[in-house]
Scaffold this motif. Sequence first.
Motif, PDB file in Angstrom:
ATOM      1  N   GLY A   4      26.329  34.370  31.915  1.00  0.00           N
ATOM      2  CA  GLY A   4      25.988  33.186  32.023  1.00  0.00           C
ATOM      3  C   GLY A   4      27.139  31.876  31.954  1.00  0.00           C
ATOM      4  O   GLY A   4      27.937  31.970  32.110  1.00  0.00           O
ATOM      5  N   SER A   5      26.337  31.165  31.351  1.00  0.00           N
ATOM      6  CA  SER A   5      26.978  29.276  31.642  1.00  0.00           C
ATOM      7  C   SER A   5      26.855  28.268  29.917  1.00  0.00           C
ATOM      8  O   SER A   5      25.685  28.909  29.467  1.00  0.00           O
ATOM      9  CB  SER A   5      26.724  28.461  32.528  1.00  0.00           C
ATOM     10  OG  SER A   5      26.102  28.945  33.600  1.00  0.00           O
ATOM     11  N   THR A  42      28.401  24.386  28.001  1.00  0.00           N
ATOM     12  CA  THR A  42      29.447  23.352  28.107  1.00  0.00           C
ATOM     13  C   THR A  42      29.863  23.360  27.316  1.00  0.00           C
ATOM     14  O   THR A  42      29.117  22.551  25.876  1.00  0.00           O
ATOM     15  CB  THR A  42      28.299  22.030  29.488  1.00  0.00           C
ATOM     16  OG1 THR A  42      27.735  22.665  30.550  1.00  0.00           O
ATOM     17  CG2 THR A  42      29.452  20.629  29.586  1.00  0.00           C
ATOM     18  N   ARG A  72      36.334  29.704  38.037  1.00  0.00           N
ATOM     19  CA  ARG A  72      34.776  29.707  36.893  1.00  0.00           C
ATOM     20  C   ARG A  72      34.941  28.006  35.731  1.00  0.00           C
ATOM     21  O   ARG A  72      33.488  28.112  35.480  1.00  0.00           O
ATOM     22  CB  ARG A  72      34.932  31.353  35.696  1.00  0.00           C
ATOM     23  CG  ARG A  72      35.482  32.579  36.855  1.00  0.00           C
ATOM     24  CD  ARG A  72      34.942  33.889  36.161  1.00  0.00           C
ATOM     25  NE  ARG A  72      36.105  33.487  34.853  1.00  0.00           N
ATOM     26  CZ  ARG A  72      35.701  33.757  33.942  1.00  0.00           C
ATOM     27  NH1 ARG A  72      34.894  33.711  32.894  1.00  0.00           N
ATOM     28  NH2 ARG A  72      37.344  33.534  32.481  1.00  0.00           N
ATOM     29  N   PHE A  73      36.032  27.585  35.206  1.00  0.00           N
ATOM     30  CA  PHE A  73      35.390  26.801  34.439  1.00  0.00           C
ATOM     31  C   PHE A  73      36.382  25.776  35.778  1.00  0.00           C
ATOM     32  O   PHE A  73      36.398  25.230  36.028  1.00  0.00           O
ATOM     33  CB  PHE A  73      36.204  26.768  33.259  1.00  0.00           C
ATOM     34  CG  PHE A  73      36.203  27.952  32.596  1.00  0.00           C
ATOM     35  CD1 PHE A  73      35.245  28.812  32.451  1.00  0.00           C
ATOM     36  CD2 PHE A  73      36.857  27.789  30.972  1.00  0.00           C
ATOM     37  CE1 PHE A  73      35.114  30.695  32.009  1.00  0.00           C
ATOM     38  CE2 PHE A  73      36.612  29.762  30.089  1.00  0.00           C
ATOM     39  CZ  PHE A  73      35.790  30.067  30.675  1.00  0.00           C
ATOM     40  N   THR A  74      35.087  24.275  34.607  1.00  0.00           N
ATOM     41  CA  THR A  74      36.145  22.772  35.475  1.00  0.00           C
ATOM     42  C   THR A  74      35.585  21.810  34.200  1.00  0.00           C
ATOM     43  O   THR A  74      35.057  21.975  33.375  1.00  0.00           O
ATOM     44  CB  THR A  74      34.216  22.639  36.373  1.00  0.00           C
ATOM     45  OG1 THR A  74      34.388  23.414  37.086  1.00  0.00           O
ATOM     46  CG2 THR A  74      34.736  21.280  36.635  1.00  0.00           C
ATOM     47  N   GLN A 119      33.387  22.933  32.023  1.00  0.00           N
ATOM     48  CA  GLN A 119      31.748  23.372  31.900  1.00  0.00           C
ATOM     49  C   GLN A 119      32.647  24.947  32.287  1.00  0.00           C
ATOM     50  O   GLN A 119      32.921  25.653  32.996  1.00  0.00           O
ATOM     51  CB  GLN A 119      31.441  23.153  33.659  1.00  0.00           C
ATOM     52  CG  GLN A 119      30.231  23.839  34.494  1.00  0.00           C
ATOM     53  CD  GLN A 119      29.225  24.132  33.261  1.00  0.00           C
ATOM     54  OE1 GLN A 119      28.097  22.745  32.996  1.00  0.00           O
ATOM     55  NE2 GLN A 119      28.301  25.291  32.713  1.00  0.00           N
ATOM     56  N   MET A 120      31.462  25.740  31.288  1.00  0.00           N
ATOM     57  CA  MET A 120      32.274  27.208  31.808  1.00  0.00           C
ATOM     58  C   MET A 120      31.150  27.738  33.124  1.00  0.00           C
ATOM     59  O   MET A 120      29.549  28.296  32.097  1.00  0.00           O
ATOM     60  CB  MET A 120      31.857  27.792  30.837  1.00  0.00           C
ATOM     61  CG  MET A 120      33.436  27.248  29.994  1.00  0.00           C
ATOM     62  SD  MET A 120      33.463  27.719  28.093  1.00  0.00           S
ATOM     63  CE  MET A 120      32.276  27.981  27.548  1.00  0.00           C
ATOM     64  N   ASN A 121      30.745  28.514  33.507  1.00  0.00           N
ATOM     65  CA  ASN A 121      30.302  30.030  34.269  1.00  0.00           C
ATOM     66  C   ASN A 121      30.956  30.851  34.701  1.00  0.00           C
ATOM     67  O   ASN A 121      32.091  31.690  34.277  1.00  0.00           O
ATOM     68  CB  ASN A 121      30.035  29.308  35.677  1.00  0.00           C
ATOM     69  CG  ASN A 121      29.648  27.663  35.889  1.00  0.00           C
ATOM     70  OD1 ASN A 121      28.634  27.105  34.913  1.00  0.00           O
ATOM     71  ND2 ASN A 121      29.653  26.399  36.608  1.00  0.00           N
ATOM     72  N   SER A 122      29.971  31.623  34.877  1.00  0.00           N
ATOM     73  CA  SER A 122      30.455  33.517  35.144  1.00  0.00           C
ATOM     74  C   SER A 122      30.884  33.735  33.758  1.00  0.00           C
ATOM     75  O   SER A 122      32.519  34.449  34.307  1.00  0.00           O
ATOM     76  CB  SER A 122      31.377  33.510  35.997  1.00  0.00           C
ATOM     77  OG  SER A 122      30.948  33.383  37.326  1.00  0.00           O
ATOM     78  N   LEU A 123      30.379  33.299  32.989  1.00  0.00           N
ATOM     79  CA  LEU A 123      30.993  33.989  31.404  1.00  0.00           C
ATOM     80  C   LEU A 123      31.895  35.523  31.300  1.00  0.00           C
ATOM     81  O   LEU A 123      30.584  36.699  31.765  1.00  0.00           O
ATOM     82  CB  LEU A 123      30.684  33.536  30.421  1.00  0.00           C
ATOM     83  CG  LEU A 123      31.186  31.736  30.389  1.00  0.00           C
ATOM     84  CD1 LEU A 123      29.677  31.273  29.527  1.00  0.00           C
ATOM     85  CD2 LEU A 123      32.044  31.561  29.413  1.00  0.00           C
ATOM     86  N   ASP A 180      36.422  35.838  27.232  1.00  0.00           N
ATOM     87  CA  ASP A 180      36.421  34.539  26.952  1.00  0.00           C
ATOM     88  C   ASP A 180      35.767  34.660  25.788  1.00  0.00           C
ATOM     89  O   ASP A 180      35.503  32.966  25.038  1.00  0.00           O
ATOM     90  CB  ASP A 180      35.000  33.794  27.899  1.00  0.00           C
ATOM     91  CG  ASP A 180      35.656  33.517  29.265  1.00  0.00           C
ATOM     92  OD1 ASP A 180      35.154  34.249  30.172  1.00  0.00           O
ATOM     93  OD2 ASP A 180      36.543  34.102  30.297  1.00  0.00           O
TER      94      ASP A 180
END
Length: 120
Positions: free
Chosen positions: A16-17, A19, A66-68, A81-85, A89
């Motif tokens: 999941g993601s 922010t 994965r993070f921006t 922004q954290m994706n593909s957690l 993490d």
Amino acid sequence: QVQLVESGGGLVQAGGSLTLSCAASGNIFRINGMGWYRQAPGKQRDLVSSITSGGSTNYADSVKGRFTISRDGAKNTVYLQMNSLKPEDTAVYYCYARIVTSGPSERTYWGQGTQVTVSS
């Protein structure tokens, strides 16, 4: 005085993601850099990502791709922004800002921390 207020943490399933946001307020003349650290239970606090006033970014190897990180200078706010957690993490995430107030020196300020929990 300067305050950093974080928001956006929570519980999410793996993959999941989320922010995170961190807004700086108070007697701010200039913000030279902002970023995020995280600390898992029993571990040291490690740098996750940072961004300079010029927009240069830096990421820990474990979150690259994965993070921006981004920044809104007008709002004195930094985002993560954290994706593909992943479960690894899971940690308390702390934002920081290197701020010049009324004097000539820069000082680092910290947010209160926000919990991110990733379930498997």
